[in-house]
Design an enzyme around this catalytic site. Structure first.
Site, PDB file in Angstrom:
ATOM      1  N   ALA A   1      83.366 102.876  43.786  1.00  0.00           N
ATOM      2  CA  ALA A   1      84.253 102.712  44.943  1.00  0.00           C
ATOM      3  C   ALA A   1      84.516 104.055  45.605  1.00  0.00           C
ATOM      4  O   ALA A   1      84.519 105.101  44.947  1.00  0.00           O
ATOM      5  CB  ALA A   1      85.572 102.079  44.506  1.00  0.00           C
TER       6      ALA A   1
ATOM      7  N   LYS B   1      87.866 110.087  42.477  1.00  0.00           N
ATOM      8  CA  LYS B   1      87.762 109.452  41.170  1.00  0.00           C
ATOM      9  C   LYS B   1      89.061 109.644  40.390  1.00  0.00           C
ATOM     10  O   LYS B   1      89.605 110.741  40.314  1.00  0.00           O
ATOM     11  CB  LYS B   1      86.583 110.025  40.385  1.00  0.00           C
ATOM     12  CG  LYS B   1      85.222 109.601  40.940  1.00  0.00           C
ATOM     13  CD  LYS B   1      84.092 110.135  40.081  1.00  0.00           C
ATOM     14  CE  LYS B   1      82.745 109.719  40.650  1.00  0.00           C
ATOM     15  NZ  LYS B   1      81.613 110.239  39.833  1.00  0.00           N
ATOM     16  N   GLY B   2      89.543 108.579  39.800  1.00  0.00           N
ATOM     17  CA  GLY B   2      90.790 108.640  39.060  1.00  0.00           C
ATOM     18  C   GLY B   2      90.626 109.270  37.692  1.00  0.00           C
ATOM     19  O   GLY B   2      89.528 109.296  37.129  1.00  0.00           O
ATOM     20  N   MET B   3      91.737 109.758  37.155  1.00  0.00           N
ATOM     21  CA  MET B   3      91.725 110.353  35.819  1.00  0.00           C
ATOM     22  C   MET B   3      91.862 109.300  34.732  1.00  0.00           C
ATOM     23  O   MET B   3      91.548 109.549  33.573  1.00  0.00           O
ATOM     24  CB  MET B   3      92.858 111.378  35.706  1.00  0.00           C
ATOM     25  CG  MET B   3      92.639 112.620  36.547  1.00  0.00           C
ATOM     26  SD  MET B   3      93.965 113.842  36.330  1.00  0.00           S
ATOM     27  CE  MET B   3      95.222 113.148  37.394  1.00  0.00           C
TER      28      MET B   3
ATOM     29  N   LYS C   1      88.467  97.486  38.282  1.00  0.00           N
ATOM     30  CA  LYS C   1      89.068  98.685  37.701  1.00  0.00           C
ATOM     31  C   LYS C   1      89.022  98.596  36.176  1.00  0.00           C
ATOM     32  O   LYS C   1      89.462  97.602  35.597  1.00  0.00           O
ATOM     33  CB  LYS C   1      90.513  98.828  38.188  1.00  0.00           C
ATOM     34  CG  LYS C   1      90.649  98.854  39.707  1.00  0.00           C
ATOM     35  CD  LYS C   1      92.097  98.821  40.175  1.00  0.00           C
ATOM     36  CE  LYS C   1      92.808 100.117  39.921  1.00  0.00           C
ATOM     37  NZ  LYS C   1      94.140 100.154  40.585  1.00  0.00           N
TER      38      LYS C   1
ATOM     39  N   ASP D   1      98.530  92.726  43.702  1.00  0.00           N
ATOM     40  CA  ASP D   1      98.388  91.809  42.574  1.00  0.00           C
ATOM     41  C   ASP D   1      97.021  92.020  41.937  1.00  0.00           C
ATOM     42  O   ASP D   1      96.052  92.384  42.608  1.00  0.00           O
ATOM     43  CB  ASP D   1      98.519  90.367  43.062  1.00  0.00           C
ATOM     44  CG  ASP D   1      98.826  89.397  41.948  1.00  0.00           C
ATOM     45  OD1 ASP D   1      99.087  89.852  40.819  1.00  0.00           O
ATOM     46  OD2 ASP D   1      98.793  88.181  42.196  1.00  0.00           O
TER      47      ASP D   1
END
Length: 575
Positions: free
Chosen positions: A315, A319-321, A336, A371
């Protein structure tokens, strides 16, 4: 094969479902009483009980079934035949699609390592296979021959909340004026003009909503009438014709409605006609059947896979941790997954992250949190996954992956509506759009605060922009209850050493928050920074945050309206 045991198992699952749906209806039925008596804490507690109901009943039924079937729990043919018997047993039910989903939940919990299986589960049945019954009990009908004044009068009379009204005659005139302004100014009333209003009232938080439609000008025009119950009595707050506002009322960022439903598929068919661009699974979610909404989402996903050819990719966004996020470009959903290892400075565990997502699921999302649906054993065709994504998944979530034949099996994943990350949106939008976005960003944070949610990491990369340009929070790993935070002013340095200290010279506890520091990271775009700081001055004032805490701790439920203040009939001070 033991036919008696098969019949008994199918019967026990059906009994479990009937207990669930009876308790669901029982809890839903008390919402009008809470609204009438302005028992907002009771409304919250009832909503929370209903959210927990499905999981509790599934677990209880599963335990009973496993004790009953004993060694047959992993017998494929036993479950296949049980499904056939169960299907016959529920054929005449008017909520058959929900009963099918309940069976799926039981077998997923009972049969070891079961993935989606069309012989053992109800995979492609559901909403579209349900009969649409007579609509006589679904809605009130008002012919145009009554005249506008009498139609509005009768609608108000048909929905008597059995408590004091603020000013019923004024409400009628407000509604008459709005209809004349929006409908009669553009359309001519004819003999075939007719108005329908659902008999079931939609309750959520402190509001009650009537949902209807008028056939005029050769088409249906939907509308929503919100009622509030203030200190001086019940009153009509506004009349909504705007499809964007109506869509927002049923948004994936909103808590579920408490609404009495006899035939779910019939209610969904009506709502889909009123709000056509809402997906079927979103509408089931909206009326409280989120587990069946998850089923309908999965069916829609399978159909989309068959009709598309693009590949799953990483995505867009930073980038998330904590989470690895991927998507299918042609499908408006992100997937996710919690990483195997978190990048510093994140220190929480996987289970703690999962608890945060559960917390969101049980909380009032006030239109500002997305949600999610949670899946286990989620199958994806390998030939539809981009090689770069495969590498990313192996590097970050390898313990949750299994490669079998031509499939990737994901052991645990969340699905969520895809949005444009706010940091990316601010890079590409115009100045006016940016001003609107940062205003929305601040509103999102403060509305979450009033719902007792502190987002934690408030950087723009953790917020998304919806199609309606609404800003929504979607990174839940650091959320906390606002009342658990300690908001402080930064101590003023008094000595030379304090002024030039390389690190804070005062004690800081884990839950200490210094709103004055928010300015350092909140907005990177230079031409809107000052506008944001000026527009949302309260964000940086610890006393303001403390005042919200005090209101919550005093027992106040701070209501966030899902429509603009400008369209309300009366100013706040009059109600």
């Amino acid at each position: 094969m033991n036919k008696e045991l098969i019949n008994k198992t199918a019967e026990e699952i059906q009994i479990g479902y009937e207990k669930y749906i009876q308790n669901f209806k029982k809890l839903t039925k008390v919402s009008p009483l809470h609204f009438r008596s302005r028992d907002w804490s009771g409304m919250q507690e009832t909503h929370l009980k209903r959210l927990r109901l499905y999981k509790d009943q599934v677990n209880a039924t599963k335990n009973m079934v496993l004790a009953l079937v004993k060694d047959c729990y992993s017998d494929y043919n036993f479950w296949k035949t049980t499904k056939e018997h169960y299907s016959k047993n529920i054929t005449e039910r008017k909520d058959r699609e929900l009963a099918e989903t309940f069976f799926n939940s039981i077998i997923r919990k009972s049969y070891p390592g079961l993935a989606i299986n069309e012989e053992l589960m109800f995979v492609h049945e559901g909403y579209n296979t349900c009969d649409i019954y007579s609509n006589e009990d679904l809605y009130h009908t008002y012919p145009s021959s009554l005249g506008l004044q009498k139609i509005i009068q009768k609608i108000i009379d048909d929905f008597d909340f059995e408590t004091q009204y603020l000013n019923k005659e004024a409400d009628i005139q407000f509604l008459v004026h709005s209809v004349r302004e929006v409908i009669l100014s553009r359309y001519t009333i004819s003999e075939d003009t007719i108005t329908q209003v659902l008999k079931s009232v939609f309750y959520r938080n402190k509001a009650a909503y009537l949902i209807g439609r008028t056939f005029v000008g050769g088409k249906w025009m939907p509308f929503i009438i919100p009622f509030l119950n203030g200190r001086k009595g019940v009153f009509v707050d506004t009349l909504i014709f705007d499809p964007k506002i109506m869509a927002h009322l049923f948004s994936f960022t909103r808590s579920y409605f408490m609404v009495e439903v006899d035939i779910p598929s019939q209610m969904i068919a009506f709502l889909h006609a009123v709000i056509p661009h809402k997906q079927i699974h979103e509408l089931y979610n909206a009326i409280g059947f989120n587990k069946h909404g998850k089923t309908e989402f999965y069916r829609d996903f399978l159909m989309h896979l068959q009709q598309s050819e693009d590949k799953f990719v990483i995505a867009e966004g930073v980038k998330g941790m904590v989470m690895t996020v991927f998507t299918l470009p042609s499908y408006n959903i992100v997937f996710k997954m919690i990483k195997d290892y978190f990048d510093p400075p994140k220190t929480m565990t996987r289970q703690e992250v999962r608890e945060k997502y559960k917390m969101v699921g049980l909380h009032d999302r006030v239109g500002r949190m997305a949600d999610t649906h949670e899946f286990e054993e989620f199958h994806l065709p390998l030939d539809r996954i981009h090689p770069e994504l495969i590498r990313e998944l192996k590097n970050t979530v390898n313990s949750y992956l299994e490669f079998r034949n031509n499939e990737l099996i994901i052991k645990h994943v969340y699905t969520e509506r895809r949005m444009i990350p706010l940091n990316i949106y601010l890079e590409i939008c115009t100045l006016e759009e940016a001003k609107q976005a940062v205003e929305e960003y601040g509103h999102a944070i403060l509305q979450l605060a009033k719902a007792n949610i502190f987002p934690g990491d408030m950087m723009t990369k953790n917020f998304g922009v919806t199609r309606q340009k609404r800003v929504v929070f979607y990174d839940y790993d650091e959320i906390e209850f606002l009342t658990d935070m300690n908001f402080r002013w930064k101590p003023k340095p008094e000595t030379f050493e304090q002024i030039y200290a390389s690190e804070p010279w005062y004690d800081i506890k884990a839950n200490d928050i210094f709103p004055e520091d928010f300015k350092r990271f909140m907005i990177g775009r230079q031409d809107v920074r000052e506008h944001f700081f000026e527009y949302h001055q309260n964000l940086f004032n610890p006393d303001y945050w403390i005042s919200i805490q005090e209101r919550i701790l005093s027992g106040e439920w701070i209501h966030a309206l899902p429509y603009p203040n400008e369209i309300r009939f009366r100013p706040e001070e009059e109600v």
